[in-house]
Design a protein around this motif. Structure first.
Motif, short mmCIF file in Angstrom:
data_model
loop_
_atom_site.label_atom_id
_atom_site.label_comp_id
_atom_site.label_asym_id
_atom_site.label_seq_id
_atom_site.Cartn_x
_atom_site.Cartn_y
_atom_site.Cartn_z
N GLY A 1 -27.15 -79.45 41.15
CA GLY A 1 -27.38 -78.14 41.78
C GLY A 1 -28.71 -78.01 42.45
N SER B 1 -16.52 -83.64 36.59
CA SER B 1 -17.03 -82.55 35.76
C SER B 1 -18.03 -83.07 34.74
N HIS B 2 -18.93 -82.19 34.35
CA HIS B 2 -19.96 -82.54 33.37
C HIS B 2 -19.61 -81.96 32.00
N GLY C 1 -26.77 -72.36 35.17
CA GLY C 1 -25.35 -72.25 34.87
C GLY C 1 -24.70 -73.61 34.81
N GLY C 2 -23.40 -73.63 34.59
CA GLY C 2 -22.68 -74.88 34.48
C GLY C 2 -22.82 -75.48 33.10
N ALA C 3 -22.53 -76.78 32.99
CA ALA C 3 -22.63 -77.46 31.70
C ALA C 3 -24.06 -77.42 31.19
N ARG D 1 -33.23 -75.05 43.76
CA ARG D 1 -31.97 -74.32 43.83
C ARG D 1 -32.07 -73.15 44.80
N ASP E 1 -19.63 -79.65 40.73
CA ASP E 1 -19.08 -79.29 39.43
C ASP E 1 -18.99 -77.77 39.32
N SER F 1 -31.81 -74.98 34.87
CA SER F 1 -30.38 -75.01 35.15
C SER F 1 -29.77 -73.69 34.71
N SER G 1 -21.19 -80.41 28.37
CA SER G 1 -22.36 -79.73 27.84
C SER G 1 -22.99 -80.53 26.69
N ARG H 1 -25.89 -79.17 46.84
CA ARG H 1 -24.95 -78.33 46.10
C ARG H 1 -24.12 -79.18 45.15
N SER H 2 -24.01 -78.74 43.92
CA SER H 2 -23.22 -79.47 42.93
C SER H 2 -21.74 -79.19 43.15
#
Length: 470
Positions: A463, A2-3, A82-84, A429, A470, A80, A5, A467-468
């Motif tokens: 991503g 996991s990343h 979404g995600g961290a 992406r 996380d 980016s 933020s 594909r990521s």
């Protein structure tokens, strides 16, 4: 893995001068087609060591890094959504020319150098850097290499990959690969240069590049030729190569729909024909001293007429008229953007398959519904921009339900005919699903293994391309 933020406190602790910190301006979180909105905290280092210090800190803290060039990419690789929360690492302050060797036909520039500026520096030295795209006034060298950009001169000079001799890259752990060699031949193991080119910031951050230059053509000429069909255009390309050899710099296929969109959205652009033809080509030549480009194009026109391939034509009589001709081609993507496509496609096919694809593609679209199609592109290297638009009086919002069907059916047809669903824009992406659907499974497995080996924490542009997890 996991990343984490990025936070303002994390940025404040980076070993960077205050000038490297950037306000979160909208440009860093938008992409030209408006498909996604990004997020992140922005830094703009001014040296390779500053870039390395940022990446080292992010690697230690498992904070994602999104390299950012000119923001002109069309597949979402620069944001980016979404995600961290990532650190957006902009190369905008790294614009220096580190060296110029006209006798070697080499220039070394930093990754933030704008393409049009590199054109100017090369031209002042009596040389040509031939990579050219519509966004040349804002696209930066690092991003162009990271996406292996193509453009209008690939026919003669190749993609960005073919114009790069060496790279300097900050790797995912913050180490610097000093690969700025000016060599044409260097068989010392695996070719990291070609691995980094086209990796879209997922394997490292390009900070500088040694680029290949060419002599300036002594004479340049441009013409529009009306052709009966894409097949006739392909035959004319073969004829042009027979007559002019490597003197053909660009050979662009265009359709009447593009002229209609220009007239509708950009009426200030001068239309080349009083009566808009169904199909026509833009031919650009660059010839050695002693050869007359206008005469060469006139001879090609006569040969095309004799072969039944050409029915009309315009040959530019001045540099100003050459620019007018090219403006028609270079402003076509902007006209498309203003109309608003339902689905846009950057595809490539074997040259001989292009005419059949255009015919079969139109039948595929007709089976889905009533749409306008603007099919144009770099016929010389088999790259088409095949864009589907709503009918007059409708908008793309009216056809969101058909978008995925259009994309899938056209991409299936491209794959069936031995083509690629990403010719020059990259995966980013937008096309991660396409890469998984159409790629050879062995290739995809090897790509994942390379990513895991070089970037085990997955912090580099997660991503994008792959594909990521996380």
């Amino acid at each position: 893995m996991s990343h984490i933020s990025a936070t303002p406190e994390f940025l404040a602790a980076l070993p960077l001068p205050p000038a490297a910190l950037r306000e979160a301006a909208p440009c860093y979180f938008e992409e030209p087609r408006g498909r996604w909105k990004g997020q992140g905290l922005v830094v703009a280092p001014q040296s390779t060591e500053e870039v390395a210090s940022v990446v080292r800190a992010c690697a230690a803290a498992r904070v994602p890094v999104v390299p950012y060039g000119g923001g002109t990419g069309l597949v979402g690789g620069q944001i980016s959504p979404g995600g961290a929360v990532p650190v957006i690492l902009s190369l905008e302050r790294m614009r220096a020319v580190r060296g110029l060797w006209p006798e070697e036909n080499v220039i070394v520039v930093e990754a933030g150098a704008i393409l049009e500026e590199v054109h100017g520096v090369a031209r002042e030295a009596g040389r040509l850097f031939p990579l050219s795209i519509a966004a040349k006034g804002s696209a930066r060298i690092g991003g162009l290499l990271a996406t292996n950009a193509g453009g209008v001169n690939v026919l003669r000079y190749g993609n960005a990959r073919d114009l790069c001799l060496g790279l300097e890259v900050v790797m995912p752990d913050g180490q610097v690969w000093h690969g700025l060699k000016r060599l044409r031949k260097d068989n010392t193991g695996y070719d990291l240069r070609n691995l980094m080119i086209g990796s879209e910031g997922t394997l490292g951050v390009i900070t500088a590049a040694a680029l290949r230059l060419s002599p300036l053509p002594a004479g340049e000429g441009t013409a529009f030729f009306v052709v009966e069909s894409p097949r006739a255009a392909l035959d004319l390309l073969s004829l042009a190569r027979d007559h002019l050899g490597e003197g053909v710099s660009a050979f662009e296929l265009m359709h009447r729909q593009g002229l209609e969109f220009l007239a509708e959205t950009l009426p200030g652009i001068r239309q080349p024909f009083a009566e808009r033809p169904e199909w026509f080509v833009l031919v650009d030549v660059g010839l050695a001293r002693g050869l007359d480009p206008a005469a060469a194009l006139e001879s090609l026109f006569e040969a095309g007429m004799a072969a039944g391939l050409v029915s009309d034509g315009l040959i530019a009589q001045s540099e100003a008229q050459r620019r007018e001709f090219w403006e028609v081609r270079e402003q076509t993507p902007e006209a498309n953007r203003r109309i608003g496509s339902v689905s846009s496609h950057d595809i490539s096919l074997p040259l001989s398959a292009v005419p059949d694809f255009i015919a079969r593609g139109r039948a595929v679209i007709a089976g889905i519904g009533a749409f306008r199609i603007n099919c144009f592109g770099h016929l010389g290297d088999g790259n088409l921009h095949y864009n589907v638009f709503p009918m007059p009086g409708q908008s793309r919002a009216d056809h969101m339900a058909e978008r995925d069907t259009i994309k899938r059916m056209l991409h299936d047809l491209v794959h069936e005919m031995g083509g690629s669903v990403s010719a020059e824009h990259g995966i980013g992406r937008l096309k991660v699903d396409d890469l998984e659907r159409y790629s050879d499974p062995v290739k995809l497995s090897a790509m994942r293994a390379i990513k895991a080996a070089l970037d085990p924490s997955g912090i580099m542009n997660p991503g994008a391309v792959l594909r990521s997890e996380d």
